[in-house]
Design a protein around this motif. Structure first.
Motif, mmCIF file in Angstrom:
data_model
loop_
_atom_site.group_PDB
_atom_site.id
_atom_site.type_symbol
_atom_site.label_atom_id
_atom_site.label_comp_id
_atom_site.label_asym_id
_atom_site.label_seq_id
_atom_site.Cartn_x
_atom_site.Cartn_y
_atom_site.Cartn_z
ATOM 1 N N LEU A 42 26.351 -10.497 -6.316
ATOM 2 C CA LEU A 42 27.038 -9.423 -5.602
ATOM 3 C C LEU A 42 26.035 -8.561 -4.849
ATOM 4 N N LEU A 43 24.887 -8.310 -5.441
ATOM 5 C CA LEU A 43 23.842 -7.540 -4.763
ATOM 6 C C LEU A 43 23.421 -8.242 -3.474
ATOM 7 N N CYS A 44 23.134 -9.521 -3.567
ATOM 8 C CA CYS A 44 22.695 -10.285 -2.386
ATOM 9 C C CYS A 44 23.771 -10.313 -1.306
ATOM 10 N N THR A 45 25.005 -10.586 -1.700
ATOM 11 C CA THR A 45 26.116 -10.646 -0.747
ATOM 12 C C THR A 45 26.345 -9.290 -0.095
ATOM 13 N N SER A 46 26.328 -8.244 -0.893
ATOM 14 C CA SER A 46 26.574 -6.901 -0.371
ATOM 15 C C SER A 46 25.484 -6.467 0.602
ATOM 16 N N LEU A 47 24.238 -6.806 0.294
ATOM 17 C CA LEU A 47 23.157 -6.455 1.217
ATOM 18 C C LEU A 47 23.282 -7.246 2.517
ATOM 19 N N LYS A 48 23.653 -8.501 2.412
ATOM 20 C CA LYS A 48 23.835 -9.327 3.611
ATOM 21 C C LYS A 48 24.929 -8.738 4.504
ATOM 22 N N GLU A 49 25.972 -8.222 3.868
ATOM 23 C CA GLU A 49 27.091 -7.615 4.607
ATOM 24 C C GLU A 49 26.837 -6.147 4.952
ATOM 25 N N ARG A 50 25.692 -5.627 4.516
ATOM 26 C CA ARG A 50 25.312 -4.221 4.733
ATOM 27 C C ARG A 50 26.305 -3.253 4.080
ATOM 28 N N ASN A 51 26.881 -3.691 2.973
ATOM 29 C CA ASN A 51 27.775 -2.840 2.192
ATOM 30 C C ASN A 51 26.909 -2.136 1.148
ATOM 31 N N MET A 52 26.362 -1.014 1.515
ATOM 32 C CA MET A 52 25.360 -0.348 0.693
ATOM 33 C C MET A 52 25.946 0.223 -0.601
ATOM 34 N N ASP A 53 27.183 0.694 -0.560
ATOM 35 C CA ASP A 53 27.791 1.223 -1.785
ATOM 36 C C ASP A 53 27.978 0.119 -2.823
ATOM 37 N N GLU A 54 28.487 -1.024 -2.381
ATOM 38 C CA GLU A 54 28.687 -2.147 -3.298
ATOM 39 C C GLU A 54 27.341 -2.705 -3.760
ATOM 40 N N ALA A 55 26.358 -2.722 -2.889
ATOM 41 C CA ALA A 55 25.017 -3.185 -3.265
ATOM 42 C C ALA A 55 24.432 -2.272 -4.340
ATOM 43 N N PHE A 56 24.637 -0.971 -4.190
ATOM 44 C CA PHE A 56 24.157 -0.032 -5.210
ATOM 45 C C PHE A 56 24.824 -0.311 -6.552
ATOM 46 N N ARG A 57 26.139 -0.478 -6.551
ATOM 47 C CA ARG A 57 26.851 -0.740 -7.812
ATOM 48 C C ARG A 57 26.336 -2.023 -8.479
ATOM 49 N N ALA A 58 26.097 -3.041 -7.676
ATOM 50 C CA ALA A 58 25.599 -4.311 -8.223
ATOM 51 C C ALA A 58 24.194 -4.141 -8.800
ATOM 52 N N ALA A 59 23.318 -3.460 -8.078
ATOM 53 C CA ALA A 59 21.952 -3.234 -8.564
ATOM 54 C C ALA A 59 21.971 -2.379 -9.826
ATOM 55 N N HIS A 60 22.829 -1.389 -9.843
ATOM 56 C CA HIS A 60 22.929 -0.500 -11.007
ATOM 57 C C HIS A 60 23.445 -1.259 -12.232
ATOM 58 N N THR A 61 24.419 -2.137 -12.030
ATOM 59 C CA THR A 61 24.940 -2.954 -13.133
ATOM 60 C C THR A 61 23.870 -3.905 -13.649
ATOM 61 N N LEU A 62 23.171 -4.560 -12.736
ATOM 62 C CA LEU A 62 22.096 -5.473 -13.126
ATOM 63 C C LEU A 62 21.026 -4.724 -13.922
ATOM 64 N N LYS A 63 20.673 -3.554 -13.442
ATOM 65 C CA LYS A 63 19.689 -2.709 -14.138
ATOM 66 C C LYS A 63 20.160 -2.389 -15.546
ATOM 67 N N GLY A 64 21.433 -2.050 -15.707
ATOM 68 C CA GLY A 64 21.970 -1.710 -17.023
ATOM 69 C C GLY A 64 21.954 -2.877 -17.988
ATOM 70 N N VAL A 65 22.325 -4.050 -17.496
ATOM 71 C CA VAL A 65 22.282 -5.258 -18.329
ATOM 72 C C VAL A 65 20.847 -5.484 -18.804
ATOM 73 N N CYS A 66 19.914 -5.365 -17.896
ATOM 74 C CA CYS A 66 18.504 -5.591 -18.230
ATOM 75 C C CYS A 66 17.982 -4.555 -19.216
ATOM 76 N N GLN A 67 18.391 -3.322 -19.025
ATOM 77 C CA GLN A 67 17.934 -2.275 -19.935
ATOM 78 C C GLN A 67 18.466 -2.512 -21.343
ATOM 79 N N ASN A 68 19.737 -2.880 -21.461
ATOM 80 C CA ASN A 68 20.337 -3.124 -22.774
ATOM 81 C C ASN A 68 19.680 -4.283 -23.510
ATOM 82 N N LEU A 69 19.209 -5.282 -22.765
ATOM 83 C CA LEU A 69 18.605 -6.458 -23.381
ATOM 84 C C LEU A 69 17.073 -6.438 -23.330
ATOM 85 N N SER A 70 16.501 -5.321 -22.912
ATOM 86 C CA SER A 70 15.042 -5.163 -22.824
ATOM 87 C C SER A 70 14.395 -6.220 -21.932
#
Length: 120
Positions: A42-70
């Motif tokens: 979703l991050l890659c697709t959103s950036l390609k489409e220049r949908n910055m709000d959706e790209a932020f949400r995707a990056a933030h979700t990915l970050k959260g998953v990574c933080q929870n699993l160290s």
């Protein structure tokens, strides 16, 4: 490959995740769920489409998953991307190098988890 070896290979914090989840079996269970998470795509697709709000949400979700699993290495690059995208800032020249780093870290992480899954 053991869970600990997987964490070492992908530049993640094994001791940190085990201190939260308690057992290798539980860590493995949640790691395998990362293979089905669509945040990176979703991050890659959103950036390609220049949908910055959706790209932020995707990056933030990915970050959260990574933080929870160290998953420290991927956490660092996805956090940097999320902070850059925070507030709907416009697409700029700095996005591509950040995305390349996220991609590199993501591919390493996914490759290690896939290897762990095959050895079950």
């Amino acid at each position: 490959m053991t869970v600990k070896e997987c964490y070492e290979t992908m530049g993640a914090d094994y001791d940190g995740v085990v201190s939260r989840l308690r057992t290798d079996e539980r860590v493995r269970k949640f790691l395998l769920k990362v293979l089905n998470d669509k945040s990176y795509e979703l991050l890659c697709t959103s950036l390609k489409e220049r949908n910055m709000d959706e790209a932020f949400r995707a990056a933030h979700t990915l970050k959260g998953v990574c933080q929870n699993l160290s998953l420290d290495r991927l956490y660092m690059s996805s956090n940097e991307m999320a902070e850059r995208l925070r507030g709907g800032r416009e697409y700029g020249d700095d996005i591509e190098p950040m995305l390349e780093r996220v991609e590199e870290d993501y591919m390493l992480t996914i490759s290690c988890i896939q290897q762990l899954a095959q050895e079950m």
